[in-house]
Scaffold this motif. Structure first.
Motif, PDB file in Angstrom:
ATOM      1  N   ARG A  23       6.795  -3.827 -14.553  1.00  0.00           N
ATOM      2  CA  ARG A  23       6.508  -5.145 -15.124  1.00  0.00           C
ATOM      3  C   ARG A  23       5.456  -5.041 -16.226  1.00  0.00           C
ATOM      4  NH1 ARG A  23       9.122  -9.169 -12.155  1.00  0.00           N
ATOM      5  NH2 ARG A  23       9.770  -8.455 -10.096  1.00  0.00           N
ATOM      6  N   VAL A  24       4.492  -4.133 -16.070  1.00  0.00           N
ATOM      7  CA  VAL A  24       3.493  -3.903 -17.122  1.00  0.00           C
ATOM      8  C   VAL A  24       4.163  -3.263 -18.335  1.00  0.00           C
ATOM      9  CG1 VAL A  24       1.370  -2.682 -17.720  1.00  0.00           C
ATOM     10  CG2 VAL A  24       1.622  -3.698 -15.448  1.00  0.00           C
ATOM     11  N   SER A  25       4.972  -2.235 -18.119  1.00  0.00           N
ATOM     12  CA  SER A  25       5.675  -1.574 -19.214  1.00  0.00           C
ATOM     13  C   SER A  25       6.585  -2.554 -19.948  1.00  0.00           C
ATOM     14  CB  SER A  25       6.512  -0.408 -18.693  1.00  0.00           C
ATOM     15  OG  SER A  25       5.712   0.573 -18.125  1.00  0.00           O
ATOM     16  N   HIS A  26       7.273  -3.382 -19.203  1.00  0.00           N
ATOM     17  CA  HIS A  26       8.181  -4.358 -19.802  1.00  0.00           C
ATOM     18  C   HIS A  26       7.409  -5.379 -20.639  1.00  0.00           C
ATOM     19  CE1 HIS A  26      11.968  -6.428 -20.241  1.00  0.00           C
ATOM     20  NE2 HIS A  26      11.414  -7.561 -19.832  1.00  0.00           N
ATOM     21  N   PHE A  27       6.219  -5.735 -20.210  1.00  0.00           N
ATOM     22  CA  PHE A  27       5.364  -6.638 -20.984  1.00  0.00           C
ATOM     23  C   PHE A  27       5.064  -6.027 -22.355  1.00  0.00           C
ATOM     24  CE2 PHE A  27       1.006  -7.790 -22.260  1.00  0.00           C
ATOM     25  CZ  PHE A  27       1.183  -9.153 -22.456  1.00  0.00           C
ATOM     26  N   HIS A  72       3.539   4.253 -20.955  1.00  0.00           N
ATOM     27  CA  HIS A  72       3.168   3.686 -19.654  1.00  0.00           C
ATOM     28  C   HIS A  72       4.261   3.939 -18.624  1.00  0.00           C
ATOM     29  CE1 HIS A  72       2.400   0.639 -16.562  1.00  0.00           C
ATOM     30  NE2 HIS A  72       1.123   0.847 -16.878  1.00  0.00           N
ATOM     31  N   SER A  73       5.517   3.815 -19.036  1.00  0.00           N
ATOM     32  CA  SER A  73       6.606   4.050 -18.081  1.00  0.00           C
ATOM     33  C   SER A  73       6.657   5.513 -17.653  1.00  0.00           C
ATOM     34  CB  SER A  73       7.947   3.609 -18.660  1.00  0.00           C
ATOM     35  OG  SER A  73       8.405   4.512 -19.641  1.00  0.00           O
ATOM     36  N   GLN A  74       6.309   6.434 -18.559  1.00  0.00           N
ATOM     37  CA  GLN A  74       6.275   7.847 -18.190  1.00  0.00           C
ATOM     38  C   GLN A  74       5.130   8.126 -17.209  1.00  0.00           C
ATOM     39  OE1 GLN A  74       8.558  10.351 -18.924  1.00  0.00           O
ATOM     40  NE2 GLN A  74       9.643   8.476 -19.470  1.00  0.00           N
ATOM     41  N   TRP A  75       4.023   7.464 -17.409  1.00  0.00           N
ATOM     42  CA  TRP A  75       2.903   7.596 -16.479  1.00  0.00           C
ATOM     43  C   TRP A  75       3.305   7.050 -15.093  1.00  0.00           C
ATOM     44  CZ3 TRP A  75      -1.156  10.192 -15.373  1.00  0.00           C
ATOM     45  CH2 TRP A  75      -2.087   9.721 -14.486  1.00  0.00           C
ATOM     46  N   ALA A  76       4.012   5.920 -15.102  1.00  0.00           N
ATOM     47  CA  ALA A  76       4.481   5.342 -13.844  1.00  0.00           C
ATOM     48  C   ALA A  76       5.463   6.294 -13.154  1.00  0.00           C
ATOM     49  CB  ALA A  76       5.146   3.991 -14.110  1.00  0.00           C
ATOM     50  N   ARG A  77       6.326   6.947 -13.925  1.00  0.00           N
ATOM     51  CA  ARG A  77       7.274   7.908 -13.353  1.00  0.00           C
ATOM     52  C   ARG A  77       6.529   9.083 -12.736  1.00  0.00           C
ATOM     53  NH1 ARG A  77       9.528  12.640 -14.787  1.00  0.00           N
ATOM     54  NH2 ARG A  77       8.571  12.573 -16.834  1.00  0.00           N
ATOM     55  N   PHE A  78       5.466   9.539 -13.404  1.00  0.00           N
ATOM     56  CA  PHE A  78       4.657  10.631 -12.864  1.00  0.00           C
ATOM     57  C   PHE A  78       4.031  10.220 -11.531  1.00  0.00           C
ATOM     58  CE2 PHE A  78       0.421  12.562 -12.471  1.00  0.00           C
ATOM     59  CZ  PHE A  78       0.781  13.900 -12.377  1.00  0.00           C
ATOM     60  N   LEU A 115       0.793  -1.233   0.000  1.00  0.00           N
ATOM     61  CA  LEU A 115       0.000   0.000   0.000  1.00  0.00           C
ATOM     62  C   LEU A 115       0.823   1.279   0.000  1.00  0.00           C
ATOM     63  CD1 LEU A 115      -2.785  -0.972   2.561  1.00  0.00           C
ATOM     64  CD2 LEU A 115      -2.930  -0.956   0.056  1.00  0.00           C
ATOM     65  N   LEU A 116       2.024   1.263   0.577  1.00  0.00           N
ATOM     66  CA  LEU A 116       2.706   2.517   0.877  1.00  0.00           C
ATOM     67  C   LEU A 116       4.076   2.726   0.243  1.00  0.00           C
ATOM     68  CD1 LEU A 116       1.848   2.546   4.676  1.00  0.00           C
ATOM     69  CD2 LEU A 116       0.697   3.794   2.857  1.00  0.00           C
ATOM     70  N   TYR A 117       4.682   1.742  -0.357  1.00  0.00           N
ATOM     71  CA  TYR A 117       6.051   1.875  -0.845  1.00  0.00           C
ATOM     72  C   TYR A 117       6.085   2.230  -2.329  1.00  0.00           C
ATOM     73  CZ  TYR A 117       8.483   0.283   3.318  1.00  0.00           C
ATOM     74  OH  TYR A 117       9.013   0.196   4.572  1.00  0.00           O
ATOM     75  N   PRO A 118       6.534   3.438  -2.676  1.00  0.00           N
ATOM     76  CA  PRO A 118       6.582   3.824  -4.092  1.00  0.00           C
ATOM     77  C   PRO A 118       7.573   2.981  -4.896  1.00  0.00           C
ATOM     78  CG  PRO A 118       7.571   5.528  -2.735  1.00  0.00           C
ATOM     79  CD  PRO A 118       6.962   4.526  -1.806  1.00  0.00           C
ATOM     80  N   GLY A 119       8.622   2.481  -4.270  1.00  0.00           N
ATOM     81  CA  GLY A 119       9.557   1.612  -4.976  1.00  0.00           C
ATOM     82  C   GLY A 119       8.890   0.326  -5.425  1.00  0.00           C
ATOM     83  N   TYR A 120       8.048  -0.222  -4.580  1.00  0.00           N
ATOM     84  CA  TYR A 120       7.294  -1.420  -4.941  1.00  0.00           C
ATOM     85  C   TYR A 120       6.303  -1.103  -6.059  1.00  0.00           C
ATOM     86  CZ  TYR A 120       4.115  -5.356  -4.705  1.00  0.00           C
ATOM     87  OH  TYR A 120       3.330  -6.435  -5.035  1.00  0.00           O
ATOM     88  N   HIS A 121       5.630   0.041  -5.961  1.00  0.00           N
ATOM     89  CA  HIS A 121       4.685   0.438  -7.008  1.00  0.00           C
ATOM     90  C   HIS A 121       5.404   0.610  -8.343  1.00  0.00           C
ATOM     91  CE1 HIS A 121       2.240   2.339  -3.524  1.00  0.00           C
ATOM     92  NE2 HIS A 121       1.996   1.047  -3.629  1.00  0.00           N
ATOM     93  N   ALA A 122       6.600   1.214  -8.304  1.00  0.00           N
ATOM     94  CA  ALA A 122       7.384   1.391  -9.529  1.00  0.00           C
ATOM     95  C   ALA A 122       7.735   0.038 -10.136  1.00  0.00           C
ATOM     96  CB  ALA A 122       8.644   2.196  -9.239  1.00  0.00           C
ATOM     97  N   LEU A 123       8.069  -0.930  -9.295  1.00  0.00           N
ATOM     98  CA  LEU A 123       8.396  -2.269  -9.779  1.00  0.00           C
ATOM     99  C   LEU A 123       7.185  -2.931 -10.445  1.00  0.00           C
ATOM    100  CD1 LEU A 123      10.383  -4.659  -9.932  1.00  0.00           C
ATOM    101  CD2 LEU A 123       9.501  -5.368  -7.706  1.00  0.00           C
ATOM    102  N   VAL A 124       6.038  -2.834  -9.820  1.00  0.00           N
ATOM    103  CA  VAL A 124       4.812  -3.422 -10.383  1.00  0.00           C
ATOM    104  C   VAL A 124       4.488  -2.774 -11.727  1.00  0.00           C
ATOM    105  CG1 VAL A 124       2.325  -3.658 -10.066  1.00  0.00           C
ATOM    106  CG2 VAL A 124       3.870  -4.085  -8.148  1.00  0.00           C
ATOM    107  N   LEU A 125       4.542  -1.448 -11.780  1.00  0.00           N
ATOM    108  CA  LEU A 125       4.236  -0.749 -13.026  1.00  0.00           C
ATOM    109  C   LEU A 125       5.287  -1.027 -14.087  1.00  0.00           C
ATOM    110  CD1 LEU A 125       2.983   2.586 -11.472  1.00  0.00           C
ATOM    111  CD2 LEU A 125       1.603   0.841 -12.615  1.00  0.00           C
TER     112      LEU A 125
END
Length: 76
Positions: free
Chosen positions: A37-41, A54-60, A25-35
């Motif tokens: 994986r979608v971008s890498h797909f 998608h990666s730019q949206w994740a960075r935002f 719920l709270l770790y942006p590093g974990y959220h970046a990793l999850v997002l």
């Protein structure tokens, strides 16, 4: 492995983490990793523009930029 496995790894290795739910719920590093994986797909499907967008949206959202072509192994 999986997203829960990744969250467990973060929770085990970060002394400030209070549990897996807190990491999810709270770790942006974990959220970046999850997002990532979608971008890498998308990147593996050769949908480069979609992967980059998608990666730019994740960075935002997270403030962390990971190139969609980057390969992150298990247990990062």
């Amino acid at each position: 492995m999986g997203l829960i496995y990744d969250a467990k790894q973060v929770a085990e290795r970060d002394p400030a983490a209070r549990g897996v739910l807190g990491v999810v719920l709270l770790y942006p590093g974990y959220h970046a990793l999850v997002l990532h994986r979608v971008s890498h797909f998308f990147y593996r499907l050769k949908l480069y523009a979609l992967a980059r967008a998608h990666s730019q949206w994740a960075r935002f959202l997270t403030g962390i930029e990971i190139h969609p072509g980057a390969e992150i192994g298990e247990s990062f």
